[in-house]
Design an enzyme around this catalytic site. Structure first.
Site, PDB file in Angstrom:
ATOM      1  CG  ASN A  77       4.261  -7.378  -0.100  1.00 19.11           C
ATOM      2  OD1 ASN A  77       3.694  -6.409   0.120  1.00 19.11           O
ATOM      3  ND2 ASN A  77       3.430  -8.733   0.030  1.00 19.11           N
ATOM      4  NE  ARG A  84      -1.927  -6.249   0.021  1.00 25.50           N
ATOM      5  CZ  ARG A  84      -0.735  -7.216   0.144  1.00 25.50           C
ATOM      6  NH1 ARG A  84       0.105  -6.936   1.395  1.00 25.50           N
ATOM      7  NH2 ARG A  84      -0.728  -8.175  -0.257  1.00 25.50           N
ATOM      8  CG  HIS A 135      -2.120 -12.795   1.441  1.00 22.90           C
ATOM      9  ND1 HIS A 135      -1.614 -11.281   1.557  1.00 22.90           N
ATOM     10  CD2 HIS A 135      -1.212 -13.427   2.056  1.00 22.90           C
ATOM     11  CE1 HIS A 135      -0.574 -11.391   2.210  1.00 22.90           C
ATOM     12  NE2 HIS A 135      -0.256 -12.445   2.520  1.00 22.90           N
ATOM     13  CD  GLU A 137       2.827  -8.453   2.857  1.00 14.89           C
ATOM     14  OE1 GLU A 137       3.939  -8.955   3.499  1.00 14.89           O
ATOM     15  OE2 GLU A 137       1.812  -9.039   2.531  1.00 14.89           O
ATOM     16  CE1 TYR A 164       7.714  -7.985   6.197  1.00 14.32           C
ATOM     17  CE2 TYR A 164       7.327  -8.883   4.165  1.00 14.32           C
ATOM     18  CZ  TYR A 164       6.681  -8.331   5.179  1.00 14.32           C
ATOM     19  OH  TYR A 164       5.447  -8.241   5.385  1.00 14.32           O
ATOM     20  CD  GLU A 169       5.116 -11.825  -0.345  1.00 15.71           C
ATOM     21  OE1 GLU A 169       5.265 -12.900   0.053  1.00 15.71           O
ATOM     22  OE2 GLU A 169       5.348 -10.670   0.101  1.00 15.71           O
TER      23      GLU A 169
HETATM   24  C1  FCB Z   1       4.943 -11.806   3.343  1.00 16.88           C
HETATM   25  C2  FCB Z   1       3.653 -12.367   3.379  1.00 16.88           C
HETATM   26  C3  FCB Z   1       2.932 -11.918   4.595  1.00 16.88           C
HETATM   27  C4  FCB Z   1       3.465 -12.066   5.946  1.00 16.88           C
HETATM   28  C5  FCB Z   1       5.004 -11.511   5.673  1.00 16.88           C
HETATM   29  C6  FCB Z   1       5.859 -11.641   7.036  1.00 16.88           C
HETATM   30  O1  FCB Z   1       5.734 -12.793   2.560  1.00 16.88           O
HETATM   31  O2  FCB Z   1       3.054 -11.869   2.239  1.00 16.88           O
HETATM   32  O3  FCB Z   1       1.548 -12.804   4.629  1.00 16.88           O
HETATM   33  O4  FCB Z   1       3.714 -13.529   6.358  1.00 16.88           O
HETATM   34  O5  FCB Z   1       5.644 -11.994   4.763  1.00 16.88           O
END
Ligand code: FCB
Length: 456
Positions: free
Chosen positions: A298, A74, A118, A364, A300, A163
């Protein structure tokens, strides 16, 4: 722990974070060029001028992807390369780069997943109001059609936006990202215009024959700290209301219009209190509700909140009055983000339950840690453990019925981590920014084997 047949394994990057070559072949200025040159905005004054020099090293980078067994890659297209002023003339030399990259990927039997936006908006569009202005949505759809016209013969999977919450609320709300504006009303308008741009572009791409479309969101489970526990604790009424409102602002603000053609009441209320809703025109929600095949997730870390009467709205969260953003007792990455893998399983299960008409893809997931190169190796045990635990969570979600089609690690390479500059390393491959040497970290070698056996 074996994943479903045809599960897609890969890695992700983004144009401004890796390409460099900021002034080559007619590329125009993006809002990140301007922002990174503004004193105090990016740690160390870092910019994307050179980044990973991927613009020149793409062939070697694809070779590396192949060695790591990646089946999917991607990446995003830099709008200012393709259309330097954001409207009007297309710059064929900019598209040539992606043309070369695609050919290299297809030769290596790696499926391209192309993200059209992006975060690198052409600066001239920002000068005319950026995403806070309706016209930008139409410009985005035109640009998307131009990219598809040139690359559509080789790309099956298209993502419109990466995002939109971050674009709108860090770009125009708290100003931590480009363009660095701090205006809650502009942020609410930006969110709507991003959605409109998504819908218009998705319709253009579909009409032009695109096979698979997705919207990529930074969705996260919104929880109280006690709900993260196992077993989770029941929140108080006030906390449950805070959770619901923030979930509306973070997740449903984008997913409900895109997938159901409606705005949550909490979002309309937030807009009413921040500039009003006059920018939402009749018919917009129908345009936004364009059929998509996948939601890109995405993930985290979870979003932890509690009711806190009297707390003013956080600048990144118009409408979050009386809510405190807190955290949980958990190990942290170098970003300070808590490591909560169960957040991913909860999220995927919930998304498949609430939006059963679309498939899911983790577009992500990854972590920044302080890495050291020792005799040509990077023993990134923390990152490896992060990825391992999140893959277990993804597998658990599949077992519980989530329609998860693939997983893309963030990121292939260490790169320009936005306001954090180069000091935060998310790559499974280490980049030495002095020599541009690439060194696969232990996590990359581990991931290569995970892919080979389709599981853990
Ligand atoms: C996300 C972004 C990506 C990267 C990660 C850590 O929010 O999409 O570009 O910075 O965080």
């Amino acid at each position: 722990m074996i994943f479903p047949e045809n599960f897609v394994w890969g890695a992700a990057t983004a144009s401004y974070q890796i390409e460099g070559a900021a002034k080559e072949d007619g590329r125009g200025q993006s809002i990140w060029d301007t922002f990174s040159r503004t004193a105090g905005k990016v740690v160390g004054g870092d910019t994307g001028d050179v980044a990973c020099d991927h613009y020149h090293r793409y062939a070697d980078d694809v070779k590396l992807m192949r060695e790591l067994n990646l089946a999917a890659y991607r990446f995003s297209i830099a709008w200012p390369r393709v259309q330097p002023t954001g409207s009007g003339a297309i710059n064929p030399a900019g598209l040539d780069f992606y043309d070369r990259l695609l050919d290299e990927l297809l030769k290596a039997e790696i499926s391209p997943y192309v993200t059209l936006y992006h975060w690198d908006l052409p600066q001239p569009l920002e000068d005319q109001g950026g995403w806070a202005t309706r016209d930008t949505a139409y410009r985005f759809a035109e640009y998307a059609a131009a990219v598809h016209a040139r690359l559509g013969d080789r790309v099956e999977h298209w993502a419109t936006l990466n995002e939109p919450w971050v674009s709108a609320f860090l770009g125009y709300g708290n100003g931590v990202h480009a363009p660095g504006r701090t205006d809650p009303a502009a942020a609410m308008r930006a969110a709507h215009h991003l959605l409109l741009g998504h819908g218009l572009a998705a319709r253009q791409l579909r009409a032009a024959g695109a096979r698979s479309l997705m919207l990529v969101v930074n969705a996260a489970p919104v929880l109280t700290a006690a709900q993260v526990n196992d077993p989770p604790a029941e929140p108080s009424k006030a906390d449950a209301a805070a959770v619901r409102r923030i979930d509306a602002l973070l997740n449903r603000q984008f997913l409900d219009p895109a997938l159901r053609g409606v705005y949550p009441a909490e979002v309309l209320a937030a807009a009413e209190r921040n500039g009003g809703t006059a920018h939402i025109l009749d018919g917009d929600l129908t345009l936004i509700n364009a059929p998509v095949d996948l939601i890109g997730v995405n993930y985290y870390n979870p979003c932890i909140v509690e009711s806190a009467p009297g707390t003013p709205a956080d600048p990144a969260w118009p409408g979050s009055d009386d809510v405190a953003f807190t955290s949980v007792d958990a190990p942290r990455t170098a970003m300070g983000w808590p490591v909560v893998p169960t957040g991913l399983s909860r999220l995927l299960v919930r998304l498949s339950r609430d939006y059963p008409q679309v498939g899911l893809m983790v577009t992500e997931n990854g972590a920044a840690y302080e890495d050291v190169v020792e005799s040509g190796r990077v023993h990134d045990a923390d990152r490896l453990a992060y990825l391992d635990s999140h893959l277990r969570a993804a597998h658990d979600a599949v077992r519980q019925g989530a329609d998860l089609r693939g997983y893309l690690v963030w990121s292939l390479l260490d790169n320009f981590e936005w306001a954090e500059g180069y000091r935060r390393r998310f790559g499974i491959v280490h980049v030495d920014y002095d020599t541009q040497a690439r060194t696969p970290k232990d996590s990359a070698l581990w991931y290569r084997d995970v892919i080979a056996r389709n599981g853990l």
